[in-house]
Design an enzyme around this catalytic site. Structure first.
Site, PDB file in Angstrom:
ATOM      1  N   HIS A 220      -1.578   0.217  -9.746  1.00 11.15           N
ATOM      2  CA  HIS A 220      -2.097  -0.847  -8.878  1.00 11.15           C
ATOM      3  C   HIS A 220      -2.541  -2.048  -9.722  1.00 11.15           C
ATOM      4  O   HIS A 220      -3.700  -2.477  -9.680  1.00 11.15           O
ATOM      5  CB  HIS A 220      -3.253  -0.329  -8.031  1.00 11.15           C
ATOM      6  CG  HIS A 220      -3.381  -1.030  -6.718  1.00 11.15           C
ATOM      7  ND1 HIS A 220      -3.721  -0.395  -5.552  1.00 11.15           N
ATOM      8  CD2 HIS A 220      -3.211  -2.346  -6.375  1.00 11.15           C
ATOM      9  CE1 HIS A 220      -3.762  -1.262  -4.560  1.00 11.15           C
ATOM     10  NE2 HIS A 220      -3.465  -2.450  -5.032  1.00 11.15           N
TER      11      HIS A 220
ATOM     12  N   GLU B   6      -3.985   7.386  -4.882  1.00 12.67           N
ATOM     13  CA  GLU B   6      -4.007   6.742  -6.199  1.00 12.67           C
ATOM     14  C   GLU B   6      -5.177   7.298  -6.994  1.00 12.67           C
ATOM     15  O   GLU B   6      -6.316   7.185  -6.530  1.00 12.67           O
ATOM     16  CB  GLU B   6      -4.149   5.217  -6.064  1.00 12.67           C
ATOM     17  CG  GLU B   6      -2.941   4.542  -5.465  1.00 12.67           C
ATOM     18  CD  GLU B   6      -3.127   3.035  -5.298  1.00 12.67           C
ATOM     19  OE1 GLU B   6      -4.213   2.522  -5.656  1.00 12.67           O
ATOM     20  OE2 GLU B   6      -2.208   2.370  -4.812  1.00 12.67           O
TER      21      GLU B   6
ATOM     22  N   ARG C 155       0.857  -1.185   0.000  1.00 10.53           N
ATOM     23  CA  ARG C 155       0.000   0.000   0.000  1.00 10.53           C
ATOM     24  C   ARG C 155       0.893   1.236   0.000  1.00 10.53           C
ATOM     25  O   ARG C 155       1.980   1.224   0.588  1.00 10.53           O
ATOM     26  CB  ARG C 155      -0.919   0.034   1.231  1.00 10.53           C
ATOM     27  CG  ARG C 155      -2.070  -0.958   1.193  1.00 10.53           C
ATOM     28  CD  ARG C 155      -3.098  -0.584   0.135  1.00 10.53           C
ATOM     29  NE  ARG C 155      -4.291  -1.427   0.186  1.00 10.53           N
ATOM     30  CZ  ARG C 155      -4.434  -2.555  -0.482  1.00 10.53           C
ATOM     31  NH1 ARG C 155      -3.446  -2.995  -1.252  1.00 10.53           N
ATOM     32  NH2 ARG C 155      -5.557  -3.248  -0.389  1.00 10.53           N
TER      33      ARG C 155
END
Length: 343
Positions: free
Chosen positions: A307, A275, A246
């Site tokens: 991601h 993000e 993360r």
């Protein structure tokens, strides 16, 4: 409403397709087990729908689970997450409503480990920069000093040797890497021997020795900014930091400084905070990376991907299968295979 049968339990999802929607290719499978209810349908007819919902399937952290939603779902029994990380959920709040929670560790481990190794290799051999050189209209030949770093025989430090971390070690062994790992609990001796991994009780020792540092931990209050200025300065100036956990696990301001000043060689990030990173949306892609964009976007010694860890056809379908298994177990008062308990 997308119906899957009149007596099937109601499953609340954010939407079908779209940025935060379940994948359209999974709908037929889900409809075999549930009556699908989107958030839009739920909000338009909350009085009628609220009692129908017995489970929620989170895809890409959506729908948002808060106290208001939990209070409006009196028959909710379980929330299934489409991934491992649960940092977007208030686990104690959910549990206070008597609702079970589950994640999908089995489905995501291989694809996430693949992503970690892909980032390691891409950074080591400057694949992204090399691609831009190869397609440049000015390209005649590659400069003689455009050199990457060797992966074979290099030392990989894995921070977090859970299911994903161990699969990374298996892959790294095939590249003849020396493997160090740091974890809250030490692996069994036979597991260490199987991948040739050496345990570092303290993370500092791993950071000082590794040529590549791969972060594979869950985001918790204890791991927030786990890698900061001090940790980065312990790393070799030739080392690369890879993050597939993360964004909040790394102090991004400290990372920017370390990359700019040569404290470490490079970074490869599949996750950031936030993000996506902020940028000037009005500029075409060819002109982005200018004033106003996040500092990480301006650096040549960093690779950032959006991601991608679990994003393969097989992995995403396996995630949905694992979620269904967990939900059905909860609805039938059976042990939930991947239940997550509040700490």
């Amino acid at each position: 409403m997308i119906m899957g049968g009149g007596e099937l339990p109601g499953l609340l999802v954010n939407e079908i397709s779209g940025i935060h929607g379940i994948l359209h290719g999974h709908v037929v499978f889900l409809k075999k087990h549930f009556c699908l209810i989107t958030m839009k349908e739920f909000l338009e007819n909350k009085k009628h729908m609220s009692k129908k919902v017995q489970a929620v399937y989170l895809w890409w952290h959506k729908p948002v689970i808060d106290q208001e939603l939990l209070q409006s779902l009196p028959n909710l029994k379980v929330i299934a997450n489409s991934g491992v990380g649960m940092d977007h959920l208030d686990l104690k709040l959910v549990a206070s409503f008597g609702v079970k929670m589950a994640n999908a560790p089995r489905a995501v481990s291989s694809s996430t480990a693949d992503t970690g190794m892909a980032l390691l290799l891409a950074s080591a051999r400057s694949l992204v920069e090399g691609y831009h050189i190869a397609i440049s209209s000015r390209m005649e030949y590659c400069e003689a000093d455009f050199l990457g770093v060797e992966v074979t025989g290099a030392t990989l430090g894995i921070i977090g040797m859970g299911r994903i971390g161990y699969k990374i070690a298996l892959r790294a062994k095939a590249f003849e890497m020396n493997i160090l790992y740091h974890n809250r609990t030490r692996r069994k001796e036979q597991e260490e021997q199987a991948v040739g991994a050496a345990y570092c009780k303290k993370m500092d020792g791993l950071l000082q020795q590794a040529d590549f540092v791969m972060v594979v931990v869950s985001l918790t209050p204890q791991t927030h900014k786990l890698i900061g200025k001090r940790e980065l300065e312990l790393m070799k100036p030739t080392a690369t930091l890879i993050n597939i956990s993360r964004g909040g696990v790394i102090d991004q301001e400290a990372l920017v400084t370390a990359l700019q000043s040569g404290v470490i060689r490079a970074a490869a990030l599949d996750v950031t905070y936030p993000e996506p990173l902020p940028r000037l949306p009005s500029l075409p892609i060819s002109q982005q990376g200018c004033e106003g964009d996040h500092a990480l976007l301006k650096l040549k010694n960093v690779i950032i991907t959006p991601h991608l860890g679990i994003k393969t056809h097989k992995a995403t379908y396996m995630i949905t299968e694992e979620a269904v298994e967990n939900i059905l177990a909860a609805l039938n008062d059976l042990p939930i295979p991947s239940e997550v308990l509040p700490s």
